[in-house]
Design a protein around this motif. Structure first.
Motif, PDB file in Angstrom:
ATOM      1  N   GLU A  17       0.799  -1.236   0.035  1.00  0.00           N
ATOM      2  CA  GLU A  17       0.630  -0.060   0.265  1.00  0.00           C
ATOM      3  C   GLU A  17       0.606   1.200   0.285  1.00  0.00           C
ATOM      4  OE1 GLU A  17      -2.897   0.258   3.261  1.00  0.00           O
ATOM      5  OE2 GLU A  17      -1.599   1.001   3.916  1.00  0.00           O
ATOM      6  N   LEU A  18       0.965   2.390  -0.480  1.00  0.00           N
ATOM      7  CA  LEU A  18       1.381   3.860  -0.422  1.00  0.00           C
ATOM      8  C   LEU A  18       0.161   5.075  -0.093  1.00  0.00           C
ATOM      9  CD1 LEU A  18       3.360   5.559  -1.739  1.00  0.00           C
ATOM     10  CD2 LEU A  18       1.845   5.915  -3.321  1.00  0.00           C
ATOM     11  N   LEU A  19       0.342   4.937   1.005  1.00  0.00           N
ATOM     12  CA  LEU A  19      -0.309   5.741   2.457  1.00  0.00           C
ATOM     13  C   LEU A  19       0.731   7.043   2.406  1.00  0.00           C
ATOM     14  CD1 LEU A  19      -1.457   5.319   4.697  1.00  0.00           C
ATOM     15  CD2 LEU A  19       0.124   4.426   6.775  1.00  0.00           C
ATOM     16  N   LEU A  20       0.088   8.021   2.196  1.00  0.00           N
ATOM     17  CA  LEU A  20       0.374   9.259   1.856  1.00  0.00           C
ATOM     18  C   LEU A  20      -0.618   9.771   3.158  1.00  0.00           C
ATOM     19  CD1 LEU A  20       1.670  10.484  -0.174  1.00  0.00           C
ATOM     20  CD2 LEU A  20       0.930   8.887  -0.441  1.00  0.00           C
ATOM     21  N   PRO A  21       0.287  11.366   3.977  1.00  0.00           N
ATOM     22  CA  PRO A  21      -0.512  11.985   4.896  1.00  0.00           C
ATOM     23  C   PRO A  21      -1.527  13.233   3.908  1.00  0.00           C
ATOM     24  CG  PRO A  21       1.813  13.208   3.550  1.00  0.00           C
ATOM     25  CD  PRO A  21       1.349  11.908   3.006  1.00  0.00           C
ATOM     26  N   ALA A  22      -2.094  13.749   4.870  1.00  0.00           N
ATOM     27  CA  ALA A  22      -3.365  14.423   4.727  1.00  0.00           C
ATOM     28  C   ALA A  22      -3.654  15.398   5.823  1.00  0.00           C
ATOM     29  CB  ALA A  22      -4.371  13.569   3.936  1.00  0.00           C
ATOM     30  N   GLY A  23      -3.375  16.463   5.435  1.00  0.00           N
ATOM     31  CA  GLY A  23      -2.737  17.552   6.617  1.00  0.00           C
ATOM     32  C   GLY A  23      -4.017  18.541   6.868  1.00  0.00           C
ATOM     33  N   ASN A  24      -5.464  18.375   5.298  1.00  0.00           N
ATOM     34  CA  ASN A  24      -6.387  18.815   5.546  1.00  0.00           C
ATOM     35  C   ASN A  24      -7.365  18.498   4.568  1.00  0.00           C
ATOM     36  OD1 ASN A  24      -5.645  20.310   3.140  1.00  0.00           O
ATOM     37  ND2 ASN A  24      -4.882  21.843   4.380  1.00  0.00           N
ATOM     38  N   PHE A  25      -7.857  18.328   4.567  1.00  0.00           N
ATOM     39  CA  PHE A  25      -9.149  18.009   3.661  1.00  0.00           C
ATOM     40  C   PHE A  25      -8.739  18.325   1.439  1.00  0.00           C
ATOM     41  CE2 PHE A  25     -13.507  16.385   3.135  1.00  0.00           C
ATOM     42  CZ  PHE A  25     -13.586  15.816   2.278  1.00  0.00           C
ATOM     43  N   SER A  26      -8.039  19.583   1.686  1.00  0.00           N
ATOM     44  CA  SER A  26      -7.522  19.429   0.450  1.00  0.00           C
ATOM     45  C   SER A  26      -6.360  18.463   0.137  1.00  0.00           C
ATOM     46  CB  SER A  26      -7.104  20.930   0.171  1.00  0.00           C
ATOM     47  OG  SER A  26      -6.371  21.401  -1.209  1.00  0.00           O
ATOM     48  N   ARG A  27      -5.264  18.669   1.032  1.00  0.00           N
ATOM     49  CA  ARG A  27      -4.179  17.714   0.317  1.00  0.00           C
ATOM     50  C   ARG A  27      -4.521  16.266   0.584  1.00  0.00           C
ATOM     51  NH1 ARG A  27      -1.450  20.477   5.942  1.00  0.00           N
ATOM     52  NH2 ARG A  27      -1.987  22.509   5.744  1.00  0.00           N
ATOM     53  N   MET A  28      -5.618  15.728   1.030  1.00  0.00           N
ATOM     54  CA  MET A  28      -5.974  14.716   0.537  1.00  0.00           C
ATOM     55  C   MET A  28      -6.869  14.374  -0.693  1.00  0.00           C
ATOM     56  SD  MET A  28      -9.587  11.875   2.388  1.00  0.00           S
ATOM     57  CE  MET A  28     -10.971  13.157   1.372  1.00  0.00           C
ATOM     58  N   LYS A  29      -7.297  15.427  -0.923  1.00  0.00           N
ATOM     59  CA  LYS A  29      -8.268  15.466  -2.078  1.00  0.00           C
ATOM     60  C   LYS A  29      -6.772  15.020  -3.027  1.00  0.00           C
ATOM     61  CE  LYS A  29     -12.455  17.869  -1.849  1.00  0.00           C
ATOM     62  NZ  LYS A  29     -12.887  18.674  -1.957  1.00  0.00           N
ATOM     63  N   TYR A  30      -5.757  15.947  -3.082  1.00  0.00           N
ATOM     64  CA  TYR A  30      -4.244  16.068  -4.123  1.00  0.00           C
ATOM     65  C   TYR A  30      -3.908  14.211  -4.193  1.00  0.00           C
ATOM     66  CZ  TYR A  30      -5.004  20.211  -6.387  1.00  0.00           C
ATOM     67  OH  TYR A  30      -5.112  21.781  -6.383  1.00  0.00           O
ATOM     68  N   ALA A  31      -3.510  13.853  -3.131  1.00  0.00           N
ATOM     69  CA  ALA A  31      -2.914  12.452  -2.548  1.00  0.00           C
ATOM     70  C   ALA A  31      -3.500  11.699  -2.771  1.00  0.00           C
ATOM     71  CB  ALA A  31      -3.129  12.389  -0.893  1.00  0.00           C
ATOM     72  N   ILE A  32      -4.727  10.981  -3.267  1.00  0.00           N
ATOM     73  CA  ILE A  32      -5.793  10.145  -4.000  1.00  0.00           C
ATOM     74  C   ILE A  32      -5.539  11.012  -4.912  1.00  0.00           C
ATOM     75  CG2 ILE A  32      -7.473   9.880  -4.767  1.00  0.00           C
ATOM     76  CD1 ILE A  32      -8.439  10.506  -0.860  1.00  0.00           C
ATOM     77  N   ALA A  33      -5.409  12.376  -6.097  1.00  0.00           N
ATOM     78  CA  ALA A  33      -5.261  12.344  -7.381  1.00  0.00           C
ATOM     79  C   ALA A  33      -4.155  11.243  -7.936  1.00  0.00           C
ATOM     80  CB  ALA A  33      -5.372  13.617  -7.362  1.00  0.00           C
ATOM     81  N   TYR A  34      -3.052  11.310  -7.075  1.00  0.00           N
ATOM     82  CA  TYR A  34      -2.155  10.704  -6.977  1.00  0.00           C
ATOM     83  C   TYR A  34      -1.756   9.815  -7.223  1.00  0.00           C
ATOM     84  CZ  TYR A  34      -0.503  15.712  -9.749  1.00  0.00           C
ATOM     85  OH  TYR A  34      -1.029  16.763 -10.112  1.00  0.00           O
ATOM     86  N   GLY A  35      -2.286   9.584  -6.109  1.00  0.00           N
ATOM     87  CA  GLY A  35      -1.997   7.837  -6.561  1.00  0.00           C
ATOM     88  C   GLY A  35      -1.955   6.785  -4.936  1.00  0.00           C
ATOM     89  N   ALA A  36      -2.049   7.897  -4.414  1.00  0.00           N
ATOM     90  CA  ALA A  36      -2.357   7.195  -2.516  1.00  0.00           C
ATOM     91  C   ALA A  36      -3.281   6.030  -2.393  1.00  0.00           C
ATOM     92  CB  ALA A  36      -2.861   8.354  -1.618  1.00  0.00           C
ATOM     93  N   ASP A  37      -2.863   4.645  -1.997  1.00  0.00           N
ATOM     94  CA  ASP A  37      -4.087   3.603  -2.608  1.00  0.00           C
ATOM     95  C   ASP A  37      -4.381   4.125  -0.578  1.00  0.00           C
ATOM     96  OD1 ASP A  37      -2.963   2.148  -3.571  1.00  0.00           O
ATOM     97  OD2 ASP A  37      -1.675   1.884  -2.704  1.00  0.00           O
ATOM     98  N   ALA A  38      -4.391   4.657   0.134  1.00  0.00           N
ATOM     99  CA  ALA A  38      -4.933   5.076   1.782  1.00  0.00           C
ATOM    100  C   ALA A  38      -4.112   6.505   1.926  1.00  0.00           C
ATOM    101  CB  ALA A  38      -4.575   3.931   2.901  1.00  0.00           C
ATOM    102  N   VAL A  39      -4.721   7.089   3.279  1.00  0.00           N
ATOM    103  CA  VAL A  39      -3.797   8.762   3.669  1.00  0.00           C
ATOM    104  C   VAL A  39      -4.807   8.454   5.146  1.00  0.00           C
ATOM    105  CG1 VAL A  39      -4.431   9.873   1.692  1.00  0.00           C
ATOM    106  CG2 VAL A  39      -6.445   9.504   3.503  1.00  0.00           C
TER     107      VAL A  39
END
Length: 411
Positions: free
Chosen positions: A5-27
Motif C-alpha cells: 500500500e502507498l500511504l500518504l499524509p493528509a493535513g487537511n481535506f484539500s491535501r487529501m484530495k491531491y494525495a488521492i489524485a496522485y495515487g495514494a492507496d490510503a491516507v
C-alpha cells in the motif's frame, strides 16, 4: 508478493484530495484531538465523515492518527471521540498509547488498530505482544534496518501487517519521542506541539564560564548538531518489497498539496514499475529521484535501513530546505473551443517563463509561456497578483489537480 500500500499524509481535506489524485492507496489524517500534528489543518468531526466518504468512493482507505500521549482528562474524552470515528466508518486508528489501545479494542472491537511508530516497536517479541492486545498492523520504529525487518517478518504471524516510513523528515530522537521542545519552550513534541528545536543552531558553554558561549562552527551560519537529513528510499524500494512489508508510508501532514502530489506521483510510479518489470523500475529510478528533488526538502539519506548512519544522517551546516522549484499556479478550467488553460496564480510569472505542467498519471510537460490573457480576455505580460485567473494557450485539457511550476532563479 502482494503489492504494498502507498500511504500518504493528509493535513487537511484539500491535501487529501491531491494525495488521492496522485495515487495514494490510503491516507492518514488527524482529528482536532489526540493528533501529533497540531500545526496541520486537521479535520473536524464533520470533515472526517466527509473525507471517508470521498476516499471510499475512490477505493482509498482512511486511517486516523490517535498518537499523542494523553493525560487523564483526555482519556475521559476518548470514548466519545472514538464513537465519532466508528460512525464515520474510518478504516483504522493509529494508536501509540497502550491505554488507548485497550480502550479501542474494548469499545470498538471491529475497528482495526495500527500501532504508531511512537510506541517504538523494534523486535518480534514486542510486535507479538501488541498483536495479542488487538493490534493488526505495526508501524515499525524508524531505527530498524532492512536485515532486522526481514528477521522480524520471519518471527511474527503472517496476519500481522508491517508498515514502514519510506520518505520524509527524520527526528533526531529515538522513534520521535523528543523532550527538547518541551524543555526549551514548554511546547510538548509528544502532544503535537513540536517547535523543531533540533533544527536550531547551538553553541558550547563551559561549566565554570557561565554566559560565555563558544560556537562550534561548520559554516558561517553555525552548527546544527541535531539536524537530521530527510529519509528517501525511492532507490531501494525493491529491497523493502521483498521483505513482506504491507505499507509504504510518507511523512508530512504539515506539507503542501504540491509536496504531497509530487511525492505520491514518484512513489506510485516506482511501486507500479517494480511489479510490472523490475528492470523498468531500475531504469526509471533517476526520474523518480528527480521528481522528488523538485519538492521542498533537505538532503536525502537512507535513514537506519543500512545500519546506523552516524554522521551521514545529519546535516551540520544548515537546517534550511532545498527549494529549487516553485509552484506558480494551479490548474483550473479548460476552454476546449479556444484551447486555453486557466491557471490560478500562486507566484508571479511572466511572458517568456520556462515552466512545467505536472499532473496525475502523466510525465511533466515543458511549457514556455508565450501568451497570457486575464479573465476578461485581455492580453497581459505578467501575473503579479495572488490567485488571479490567467489563461494560457495549451493543446489539451489538464487534470484539475495539475500544477504549473518553474525552476527558481537566483534573482
Amino acid at each position: 508478493m502482494k503489492k504494498p500500500e502507498l500511504l500518504l499524509p493528509a493535513g487537511n481535506f484539500s491535501r487529501m484530495k491531491y494525495a488521492i489524485a496522485y495515487g495514494a492507496d490510503a491516507v492518514y489524517i488527524g482529528g482536532e484531538e489526540f493528533s501529533l500534528r497540531t500545526a496541520s489543518g486537521n479535520f473536524s468531526f464533520e470533515e472526517i465523515s466527509e473525507a471517508v466518504k470521498y476516499a471510499h468512493e475512490r477505493n482509498v482507505r482512511v486511517y486516523v492518527a490517535v498518537n499523542t500521549t494523553p493525560h487523564e482528562e483526555e482519556v475521559k474524552r476518548y470514548p466519545s471521540y472514538l464513537k465519532t470515528l466508528v460512525q464515520a466508518n474510518v478504516d483504522a486508528v493509529i494508536v501509540g498509547d497502550i491505554g488507548l489501545v485497550g480502550l479501542t479494542r474494548h469499545l470498538a472491537p471491529g475497528l482495526k488498530i495500527h500501532l504508531s511508530t511512537q510506541a517504538n516497536a523494534i523486535n518480534s517479541a514486542a510486535i507479538c505482544m501488541w498483536h495479542s492486545l488487538g493490534v493488526s498492523r505495526v508501524v515499525l520504529a524508524r531505527e530498524c534496518s532492512i536485515d532486522e525487518i526481514a528477521k522480524i517478518r520471519e518471527n511474527i504471524p503472517k496476519e500481522i501487517e508491517i508498515e514502514v516510513f519510506v520518505h520524509g523528515a527524520m527526528c533526531m530522537a529515538h522513534s520521535g519521542r523528543c523532550l527538547i521542545s518541551s524543555f526549551l519552550t514548554g511546547r510538548d513534541a509528544n502532544r503535537g506541539n513540536c517547535v523543531q528545536a533540533c533544527r536550531w543552531k547551538y553553541a558550547v558553554c563551559e561549566e565554570t564560564r557561565q554566559g560565555e558561549y563558544f560556537p562550534v562552527v561548520e559554516s558561517d551560519n553555525g552548527t546544527f548538531i541535531f539536524n537530521s537529513k530527510d529519509l528517501c528510499m525511492i532507490e531501494h524500494l525493491d529491497e523493502l518489497v521483498y521483505n513482506g512489508i504491507s505499507s509504504f508510508k510518507v511523512e508530512g501532514r504539515v506539507k503542501t498539496e504540491y509536496y504531497v502530489s509530487c511525492v505520491a506521483k514518484a512513489y506510485r510510479e516506482a511501486i507500479d514499475d517494480i511489479f510490472e518489470d523490475l528492470s523498468l523500475y531500475k531504469k526509471n529510478t533517476p526520474k523518480y529521484l528527480e521528481e522528488l528533488k523538485k519538492t521542498s526538502h533537505r538532503d536525502f539519506c537512507t535513514g537506519f535501513y543500512y545500519g546506523n548512519p552516524m554522521s551521514e544522517g545529519q546535516n551540520y551546516k544548515t537546517s534550511g530546505y532545498i527549494r529549487d522549484y516553485e509552484v506558480v499556479g494551479v490548474v483550473g478550467r479548460y476552454d476546449y473551443f479556444n484551447h486555453m488553460l486557466e491557471i490560478e496564480q500562486r507566484n508571479k510569472f511572466v511572458i517568456g517563463d520556462e515552466c512545467e505542467i505536472i499532473e496525475p498519471d502523466k510525465d511533466p510537460v515543458k511549457l514556455i509561456i508565450t501568451e497570457m490573457r486575464d479573465d476578461a480576455g485581455n492580453l497581459i505580460s505578467a501575473a503579479p497578483h495572488a490567485q488571479m485567473k490567467v489563461w494560457i494557450p495549451f493543446k489539451r485539457n489538464v487534470n484539475r489537480f495539475g500544477f504549473l511550476r518553474r525552476k527558481k532563479t537566483d534573482d
